[in-house]
Scaffold this motif. Structure first.
Motif, PDB file in Angstrom:
ATOM      1  N   ALA A 127       0.832  -1.206   0.000  1.00  0.00           N
ATOM      2  CA  ALA A 127       0.000   0.000   0.000  1.00  0.00           C
ATOM      3  C   ALA A 127       0.868   1.259   0.000  1.00  0.00           C
ATOM      4  CB  ALA A 127      -0.936  -0.003   1.201  1.00  0.00           C
ATOM      5  N   GLU A 128       1.972   1.225   0.758  1.00  0.00           N
ATOM      6  CA  GLU A 128       2.885   2.371   0.786  1.00  0.00           C
ATOM      7  C   GLU A 128       3.531   2.589  -0.576  1.00  0.00           C
ATOM      8  OE1 GLU A 128       3.700   4.736   2.860  1.00  0.00           O
ATOM      9  OE2 GLU A 128       2.253   4.085   4.381  1.00  0.00           O
ATOM     10  N   LYS A 129       3.900   1.485  -1.257  1.00  0.00           N
ATOM     11  CA  LYS A 129       4.508   1.608  -2.583  1.00  0.00           C
ATOM     12  C   LYS A 129       3.520   2.221  -3.574  1.00  0.00           C
ATOM     13  CE  LYS A 129       7.822  -2.202  -2.148  1.00  0.00           C
ATOM     14  NZ  LYS A 129       8.193  -3.564  -2.630  1.00  0.00           N
TER      15      LYS A 129
ATOM     16  N   ARG B 157      -4.068  13.922  -1.288  1.00  0.00           N
ATOM     17  CA  ARG B 157      -4.969  13.157  -0.429  1.00  0.00           C
ATOM     18  C   ARG B 157      -5.029  11.739  -0.977  1.00  0.00           C
ATOM     19  NH1 ARG B 157     -10.528  12.705  -0.936  1.00  0.00           N
ATOM     20  NH2 ARG B 157     -10.588  14.448  -2.422  1.00  0.00           N
ATOM     21  N   PHE B 158      -5.002  10.743  -0.078  1.00  0.00           N
ATOM     22  CA  PHE B 158      -4.937   9.355  -0.521  1.00  0.00           C
ATOM     23  C   PHE B 158      -6.078   8.535   0.075  1.00  0.00           C
ATOM     24  CE2 PHE B 158      -0.622  11.048  -0.433  1.00  0.00           C
ATOM     25  CZ  PHE B 158      -0.238  10.849  -1.751  1.00  0.00           C
ATOM     26  N   VAL B 159      -6.617   7.665  -0.755  1.00  0.00           N
ATOM     27  CA  VAL B 159      -7.659   6.736  -0.311  1.00  0.00           C
ATOM     28  C   VAL B 159      -7.162   5.325  -0.612  1.00  0.00           C
ATOM     29  CG1 VAL B 159     -10.049   5.977  -0.588  1.00  0.00           C
ATOM     30  CG2 VAL B 159      -9.470   8.406  -0.813  1.00  0.00           C
ATOM     31  N   ARG B 160      -7.200   4.467   0.417  1.00  0.00           N
ATOM     32  CA  ARG B 160      -6.757   3.084   0.243  1.00  0.00           C
ATOM     33  C   ARG B 160      -7.971   2.160   0.187  1.00  0.00           C
ATOM     34  NH1 ARG B 160      -1.334   2.259   4.044  1.00  0.00           N
ATOM     35  NH2 ARG B 160      -0.133   4.013   3.156  1.00  0.00           N
ATOM     36  N   ILE B 161      -7.977   1.300  -0.826  1.00  0.00           N
ATOM     37  CA  ILE B 161      -9.095   0.376  -1.051  1.00  0.00           C
ATOM     38  C   ILE B 161      -8.577  -1.051  -1.068  1.00  0.00           C
ATOM     39  CG2 ILE B 161     -10.900  -0.325  -2.678  1.00  0.00           C
ATOM     40  CD1 ILE B 161     -11.473   2.387  -1.528  1.00  0.00           C
ATOM     41  N   ALA B 162      -9.273  -1.938  -0.375  1.00  0.00           N
ATOM     42  CA  ALA B 162      -9.004  -3.379  -0.481  1.00  0.00           C
ATOM     43  C   ALA B 162     -10.151  -3.996  -1.272  1.00  0.00           C
ATOM     44  CB  ALA B 162      -8.908  -4.007   0.901  1.00  0.00           C
ATOM     45  N   GLU B 163      -9.838  -4.600  -2.401  1.00  0.00           N
ATOM     46  CA  GLU B 163     -10.868  -5.284  -3.181  1.00  0.00           C
ATOM     47  C   GLU B 163     -10.948  -6.713  -2.664  1.00  0.00           C
ATOM     48  OE1 GLU B 163     -10.054  -4.662  -7.317  1.00  0.00           O
ATOM     49  OE2 GLU B 163     -10.440  -2.502  -7.167  1.00  0.00           O
ATOM     50  N   CYS B 164     -12.085  -7.031  -2.038  1.00  0.00           N
ATOM     51  CA  CYS B 164     -12.226  -8.281  -1.275  1.00  0.00           C
ATOM     52  C   CYS B 164     -13.334  -9.159  -1.840  1.00  0.00           C
ATOM     53  CB  CYS B 164     -12.546  -7.972   0.192  1.00  0.00           C
ATOM     54  SG  CYS B 164     -11.366  -6.898   1.020  1.00  0.00           S
TER      55      CYS B 164
ATOM     56  N   ARG C 233     -15.319  -3.501  -3.484  1.00  0.00           N
ATOM     57  CA  ARG C 233     -14.423  -2.550  -2.844  1.00  0.00           C
ATOM     58  C   ARG C 233     -14.768  -2.361  -1.373  1.00  0.00           C
ATOM     59  NH1 ARG C 233     -12.618   2.559  -6.436  1.00  0.00           N
ATOM     60  NH2 ARG C 233     -11.730   1.440  -8.199  1.00  0.00           N
ATOM     61  N   ALA C 234     -13.739  -2.355  -0.544  1.00  0.00           N
ATOM     62  CA  ALA C 234     -13.899  -2.057   0.887  1.00  0.00           C
ATOM     63  C   ALA C 234     -12.827  -1.047   1.268  1.00  0.00           C
ATOM     64  CB  ALA C 234     -13.754  -3.323   1.717  1.00  0.00           C
ATOM     65  N   GLU C 235     -13.248   0.082   1.838  1.00  0.00           N
ATOM     66  CA  GLU C 235     -12.280   1.121   2.185  1.00  0.00           C
ATOM     67  C   GLU C 235     -11.436   0.668   3.374  1.00  0.00           C
ATOM     68  OE1 GLU C 235     -12.235   5.944   2.897  1.00  0.00           O
ATOM     69  OE2 GLU C 235     -13.865   4.976   1.802  1.00  0.00           O
ATOM     70  N   MET C 236     -10.145   0.996   3.309  1.00  0.00           N
ATOM     71  CA  MET C 236      -9.200   0.649   4.355  1.00  0.00           C
ATOM     72  C   MET C 236      -8.976   1.846   5.278  1.00  0.00           C
ATOM     73  SD  MET C 236      -6.420  -1.268   1.894  1.00  0.00           S
ATOM     74  CE  MET C 236      -5.234  -1.586   3.199  1.00  0.00           C
TER      75      MET C 236
ATOM     76  N   THR D 139      -6.917  -7.575  -4.280  1.00  0.00           N
ATOM     77  CA  THR D 139      -6.216  -6.452  -4.909  1.00  0.00           C
ATOM     78  C   THR D 139      -6.208  -5.253  -3.980  1.00  0.00           C
ATOM     79  OG1 THR D 139      -6.922  -7.196  -7.105  1.00  0.00           O
ATOM     80  CG2 THR D 139      -6.147  -4.935  -6.925  1.00  0.00           C
ATOM     81  N   LEU D 140      -5.058  -4.591  -3.892  1.00  0.00           N
ATOM     82  CA  LEU D 140      -4.966  -3.303  -3.207  1.00  0.00           C
ATOM     83  C   LEU D 140      -5.043  -2.198  -4.250  1.00  0.00           C
ATOM     84  CD1 LEU D 140      -2.028  -3.869  -0.695  1.00  0.00           C
ATOM     85  CD2 LEU D 140      -4.486  -4.027  -0.244  1.00  0.00           C
ATOM     86  N   ARG D 141      -5.760  -1.156  -3.925  1.00  0.00           N
ATOM     87  CA  ARG D 141      -5.882  -0.013  -4.829  1.00  0.00           C
ATOM     88  C   ARG D 141      -5.679   1.256  -4.010  1.00  0.00           C
ATOM     89  NH1 ARG D 141      -8.223   0.549  -9.754  1.00  0.00           N
ATOM     90  NH2 ARG D 141      -9.091  -1.549  -9.571  1.00  0.00           N
TER      91      ARG D 141
END
Length: 693
Positions: A521-523, A543-550, A560-563, A601-603
């Motif tokens: 996620a950091e990369k 501004r950053f939004v992290r998403i985990a596709e589960c 999509r699920a927000e992290m 997948t991480l987005r």
């Protein structure tokens, strides 16, 4: 500062210009005919004309944001580049085999587009000896560089202009793809070359190969168009930064959109959805169903609680080809002002999806059209005045419309011309209502809780009828409906997304597994940061939004699920799972809270907020009537078959607090709003107009 938004449609190119001086904002809107043979001609002409009307010098324009259908049209018209492909030996036919799905399970006669119209011909798909092994990405078979060079020489001999490198498991280790690309560029320095790990770095080889193939198929013409437009603007004295609307609702630079052309496949419709949310916000309404009806198509999207939805990966198809690029969740159907009405071979009355487009256009335009359209029906019914289209700039001939409807529809069906015209309107409205229900009810949203927002040149003519069919609670017509999609371009944030496949069962994840997720996620966040900095956005505005596709373990696709904003830990990983359960229940009506949740997948989405467009506020009526806005009255036929003497009003003269009782027609340069009998239109200070249903 002066900014321009320009959106290209099938019939018209819409423009909005905002200029700010001494803290005061002025907004100008404009329309010109689209130029399908070269969209940039209409774009440049429109920009010059709107600057002249606003008395703005070309050098004063600092930003141009463009919504374009160039990539979409290439896909739908099947006239993209001749593409070559290098892929892992043994997997040459992935693009042909796909997922063994039959488009129509019980039909013996059907077309399989990815086989009958492949993005890359089989003879141009060359197998290469190489192999990466899962799950570590270890090299099992080194890349055979000589085979790559020979394939590149073959592509050069065949005159190919685009090449794809798509190897198995490159999402785990892309060193073979990167090296193959270097060799191809040595042999073909002018070719458009892209790797699957650059375009969509995720699991699933068919979708990854198809997305990369689509990128190369539309890339050469798209990048050439964007470069030419940029150069033409500079030659005309416009040194403004050119930004392009992307399918995900963000804007990007011409360079990034040229390199990843798949990100602008739905560039055109995206601006309308963004503008719909913006206009709803001016009225304090969060639950909206937007219906953008132009000359060729209708684009429909549901916005619950002010949140623009992104399509699930399983649904992101363009022209029957899967494309794993984030897209706003919208439905597009062939229903617009130019949609052609006809009797099919069985005698059934149909409207669309064929369209008269900009050339020759509806029959009433007197430009050579012979088949009746929705616009012709509106003219025959008296809802569009021949001398008022585009403020009188566009002259139409009602007699030609009557003759076309009479000869093609009315007489063959034994109907009057008015009955046939009403039939056209009813059919196209029901076609759109079906699409609205598919995008709302089928997604778990009740239209009774939503306002319907029609825009586009034809939208407000259909608004009340559509709201009644789907049971929406009211209609909201934005200030300049005909150019609303262009307005959306000036209220859109800069946005980039990067993805990485990382498989992990969250329920069972230990800290080491979560650390691996956090590292990736950091990369991805760093990639977003680099892209934003390259575009001149200072770090403090990122501004950053992290998403985990589960998915539930064993399922085929993800949601999509927000992290959490920071690292995922043993203490907060439940938040991701709860977000996934909630999304699953929203989409499917149920959730399995006790089941294993798998991250696939991480987005990471990097966003830079832009200063939003400020629409001028209307003056207050203060008890004055609407007589000053009255133009004239003419007979108009409504959906129930009644023909009534109906007053016309100039929207530009209506003030906040004015109420227009139905029947009435409200005219402005870029659109016309129909207020049927029994309805009332109410004007707000924001410029929005609320119509009861």
């Amino acid at each position: 500062m002066t900014k321009i938004g320009v959106d290209v449609g099938g019939t018209f190119t819409d423009l909005v210009l905002e200029t700010t001086k001494d803290g005061a904002s002025r907004v100008h809107v404009h329309k010109v005919s689209s130029t399908p043979e070269d969209q940039s001609k209409g774009v440049l002409r429109g920009i010059k004309e709107i600057c002249q009307a606003a008395q703005v010098e070309p050098g004063d324009v600092k930003l141009v944001v463009h919504g374009t259908t160039i990539a979409t049209n290439i896909t739908l018209e099947h006239n993209g580049a001749e593409v070559g492909m290098l892929t892992t030996r043994g997997f040459r036919d992935i693009l042909h085999i796909a997922r063994h799905k039959r488009p129509h399970n019980f039909s013996m006669q059907f077309d399989v587009p990815w086989q009958s119209k492949p993005l890359i011909k089989r003879r141009n798909r060359i197998p290469i000896s190489e192999r990466i092994l899962p799950p570590s990405g270890a090299v099992d078979t080194p890349l055979n560089e000589q085979e790559v060079r020979e394939a590149a020489e073959l592509f050069k001999k065949r005159g190919l202009t685009a090449v794809v490198v798509a190897f198995l498991f490159s999402f785990l280790n892309n060193q073979h793809e990167r090296r193959a690309k270097e060799i191809i560029q040595e042999v073909l320095p002018d070719a458009y070359v892209c790797c699957s790990s650059e375009v969509v770095d995720v699991i699933r080889e068919y979708e990854r190969f198809s997305t990369t193939a689509m990128n190369a198929y539309v890339g050469p013409r798209t990048s050439r168009y964007l470069r030419n437009l940029e150069r033409s603007l500079k030659e005309a004295g416009f040194n403004a930064a050119l930004r392009i609307m992307q399918s995900n609702g963000g804007i990007g630079t011409t360079q990034t959109c040229s390199e990843k052309a798949v990100t602008i496949l739905m560039s055109g419709p995206a601006g309308g959805v963004i503008a719909g949310r913006w206009a709803g916000g001016m009225s304090g309404v969060d639950n909206l169903i937007t219906v953008d009806i132009g000359g060729t198509s209708a684009d429909i999207s549901t916005i619950p609680a002010g949140e623009i939805k992104i399509m699930n990966p399983r649904d992101t198809y363009v022209g029957d080809y899967p494309v794993l690029a984030p897209m706003i969740d919208l439905a597009t159907i062939g229903a617009g002002g130019g949609s052609i009405a006809y009797l099919d071979e069985g005698g059934a009355f149909r409207v669309g999806p064929r369209s008269a487009g900009a050339d020759p256009g509806p029959v009433c335009y007197a430009k050579g059209g012979k088949e009746p359209t929705v616009t012709d029906a509106q003219v025959v019914l008296g809802r569009l005045d021949a001398d008022k289209l585009l403020g009188g700039d566009l002259k139409v001939d009602p007699d030609l419309a009557r003759q076309a409807i009479d000869g093609k529809l009315a007489r063959p069906m034994g109907l009057s011309v008015e009955e046939a015209a009403l039939g056209i309107i009813r059919i196209v409205n029901n076609n759109m209502a079906l699409a609205i229900r598919a995008n709302s009810v089928a997604r778990g949203f009740d239209p009774r809780d939503f306002a319907l927002m029609p825009f586009g040149g034809a939208g407000p003519l259909h608004g009340v009828a559509l709201a009644r069919i789907v049971s929406a609670n009211e209609v909201i017509v934005p200030p300049a409906p005909g150019i609303t999609a262009a307005v959306g371009l000036l209220v859109t944030d800069m946005q980039y997304e990067f993805t990485r496949s990382v498989l992990a069962i969250l329920n069972e994840a230990d800290q080491k597994t979560l650390d691996n997720i956090n590292v990736h996620a950091e990369k991805l966040e760093q990639l977003c940061r680099e892209r934003l900095v390259a575009d001149g956005v200072p770090p403090e505005e990122h501004r950053f939004v992290r998403i985990a596709e589960c998915r539930y373990q064993g399922q085929g696709f993800e949601l999509r699920a927000e992290m959490p904003g920071g690292p995922v830990t043993l203490e907060n990983k439940d938040i991701v799972m709860e977000n996934f359960h909630r999304q699953h229940k929203q989409d499917y009506g149920y959730a399995f809270e006790g089941s294993l949740v798998e991250v696939v997948t991480l987005r990471v989405i990097g966003v830079a907020d832009v200063e939003s467009l400020e629409w001028p506020r209307l003056g207050k009526a203060n008890g004055t009537g609407i007589d000053s806005a009255y133009l004239f009255s003419r007979p108009t036929t409504f959906d129930d078959g009644q023909t009534l003497e109906t007053p016309r009003y100039d929207r530009g003269k209506l003030l906040a607090g004015h109420e227009i009782p139905g029947p009435g027609i409200i005219i402005q340069h870029n659109s016309t709003t129909l207020v049927p009998p029994g309805c009332t239109a109410r004007v707000l200070e924001s410029g929005n107009m609320h119509v009861s249903v």
